[in-house]
Scaffold this active site. Structure first.
Site, PDB file in Angstrom:
ATOM      1  N   ASP A   1      -4.572  -0.865  -1.845  1.00 40.56           N
ATOM      2  CA  ASP A   1      -6.052  -0.664  -1.178  1.00 40.56           C
ATOM      3  C   ASP A   1      -6.734  -0.006  -2.258  1.00 40.56           C
ATOM      4  OD1 ASP A   1      -6.937  -1.156   1.464  1.00 40.56           O
ATOM      5  OD2 ASP A   1      -6.978   0.797   1.801  1.00 40.56           O
TER       6      ASP A   1
ATOM      7  N   HIS B   1     -17.570   2.373   0.046  1.00 37.07           N
ATOM      8  CA  HIS B   1     -17.211   1.288   0.990  1.00 37.07           C
ATOM      9  C   HIS B   1     -17.667   1.490   2.299  1.00 37.07           C
ATOM     10  CE1 HIS B   1     -13.878  -1.464   2.589  1.00 37.07           C
ATOM     11  NE2 HIS B   1     -14.458  -2.137   1.587  1.00 37.07           N
TER      12      HIS B   1
ATOM     13  N   LYS C   1      -7.080  -5.112  -3.026  1.00 38.89           N
ATOM     14  CA  LYS C   1      -7.765  -5.455  -1.982  1.00 38.89           C
ATOM     15  C   LYS C   1      -8.677  -4.389  -1.255  1.00 38.89           C
ATOM     16  CE  LYS C   1      -4.171  -4.513   1.238  1.00 38.89           C
ATOM     17  NZ  LYS C   1      -4.688  -3.357   1.750  1.00 38.89           N
TER      18      LYS C   1
ATOM     19  N   HIS D   1     -10.779   6.915   1.279  1.00 36.61           N
ATOM     20  CA  HIS D   1      -9.252   6.766   0.849  1.00 36.61           C
ATOM     21  C   HIS D   1      -9.345   5.585  -0.249  1.00 36.61           C
ATOM     22  CE1 HIS D   1      -9.733   3.497   3.820  1.00 36.61           C
ATOM     23  NE2 HIS D   1      -8.923   2.966   3.057  1.00 36.61           N
TER      24      HIS D   1
ATOM     25  N   ASP E   1       0.880  -1.261  -0.071  1.00 33.53           N
ATOM     26  CA  ASP E   1      -0.021  -0.062  -0.128  1.00 33.53           C
ATOM     27  C   ASP E   1       0.709   1.150   0.011  1.00 33.53           C
ATOM     28  OD1 ASP E   1      -1.932  -1.788   0.168  1.00 33.53           O
ATOM     29  OD2 ASP E   1      -2.813  -1.277   2.011  1.00 33.53           O
TER      30      ASP E   1
ATOM     31  N   HIS F   1     -10.887   0.510  -2.751  1.00 33.72           N
ATOM     32  CA  HIS F   1     -12.004   0.426  -2.581  1.00 33.72           C
ATOM     33  C   HIS F   1     -13.161   1.257  -3.481  1.00 33.72           C
ATOM     34  CE1 HIS F   1     -10.456  -0.708   1.304  1.00 33.72           C
ATOM     35  NE2 HIS F   1      -9.814   0.397   1.575  1.00 33.72           N
TER      36      HIS F   1
ATOM     37  N   CYS G   1      -2.201  -2.505   7.487  1.00 33.62           N
ATOM     38  CA  CYS G   1      -1.882  -3.470   6.654  1.00 33.62           C
ATOM     39  C   CYS G   1      -0.687  -4.158   6.520  1.00 33.62           C
ATOM     40  CB  CYS G   1      -2.216  -2.630   5.217  1.00 33.62           C
ATOM     41  SG  CYS G   1      -4.000  -2.220   4.844  1.00 33.62           S
TER      42      CYS G   1
HETATM   43  C1  VGL Z   1      -4.950   0.908   5.594  1.00 28.83           C
HETATM   44  C2  VGL Z   1      -6.508   1.713   6.890  1.00 28.83           C
HETATM   45  C3  VGL Z   1      -7.280   1.691   5.817  1.00 28.83           C
HETATM   46  C4  VGL Z   1      -3.548   0.391   5.333  1.00 28.83           C
HETATM   47  C5  VGL Z   1      -5.819   0.670   4.535  1.00 28.83           C
HETATM   48  O1  VGL Z   1      -2.959   0.340   4.336  1.00 28.83           O
HETATM   49  O2  VGL Z   1      -2.833   0.116   6.501  1.00 28.83           O
HETATM   50  N1  VGL Z   1      -5.217   1.408   6.741  1.00 28.83           N
HETATM   51  N2  VGL Z   1      -6.864   1.080   4.651  1.00 28.83           N
HETATM   52 ZN    ZN Z   2      -8.616   1.065   3.386  1.00 28.35          ZN
END
Ligand code: VGL
Ligand code: ZN
Length: 200
Positions: A50, A56, A109, A84, A12, A52, A154
């Site tokens: 990430d 979401h 994901k 996000h 990410d 979404h 993550c």
């Molecule tokens: C993440 C919060 C929400 C991450 C992803 O990549 O750590 N944290 N979505």
């Molecule tokens: Zn996320």
């Protein structure tokens, strides 16, 4: 050069998790150049994004709630985030400095509205696989090194799942940055150690 049984997971490293992004992690952009420098050392290189839909259910906006509060989902307690990494948006794009050509595989994901997915291996219901385990095993990988964002979400979930699946796992903390919300970084470190993850 690392042996062929070792994979690098780059988690990410996206604009929304870097300074100026919707869910900015302090210093998130500082890891980009050192990750680029590490990539040629690995023969198996997997990146995650990430990813979404705009509606979401991990977004506070969908619940009329404030970001960084929690709600109960069918799989348990879920932190509610600012919107996000919306599919196709600039925020969801990799940091422009990240060298993405070396990626052998990009796993996206969190694309199901009803389930968040911190881990690169399983969604937050702990059951729905992303397919990464099969990819790694079929390439003969038994050891993974994790870098990226965010250490306490993550990266943490990916590392713990990998360890529970039987991979030997190292998190290279100097190439990660954390959100550190409500003690989450200390809890993540403790949980990773308990799962047998090496923090280097
Ligand atoms: C993440 C919060 C929400 C991450 C992803 O990549 O750590 N944290 N979505
Ligand atoms: Zn996320």
């Amino acid at each position: 050069m690392r042996p062929a049984n070792e994979a690098l997971l780059v988690i990410d490293v996206q604009n929304d998790f870097c300074p100026g992004g919707a869910l900015a992690v302090t210093g998130g952009d500082e890891i980009v150049d050192p990750i680029n420098a590490l990539l040629p050392e690995y023969q198996v290189r997997v990146f995650t994004q990430d990813w979404h839909p705009a509606d979401h259910l991990s977004f506070a906006s969908q619940h009329g709630a404030d970001p960084m509060t929690t709600t109960e989902m069918h799989y348990g307690t879920q932190v509610l985030w600012p919107d996000h990494c919306i599919i196709g948006s600039d925020g969801a794009a990799f940091h422009p400095g990240l060298e993405t050509d070396p990626a052998n595989l990009i796993i996206r994901k969190g694309f199901r509205r009803e389930i968040d997915s911190y881990s690169a291996f399983f969604e937050n219901d702990k059951m729905t696989p992303t397919g990464l385990e099969g990819y790694l095993r079929s390439r003969g990988v038994d050891t993974v090194a994790c870098v990226g964002l965010a250490t306490d979400f993550c990266v943490n979930y990916s590392a713990v799942d990998a360890a529970n699946l039987g991979f030997k796992v190292t998190v290279i903390e100097s190439l990660c940055r954390g959100i550190d919300f409500d003690g989450s970084l200390d809890a993540a470190r403790a949980g990773m150690r308990t799962a047998g993850v090496e923090l280097s």
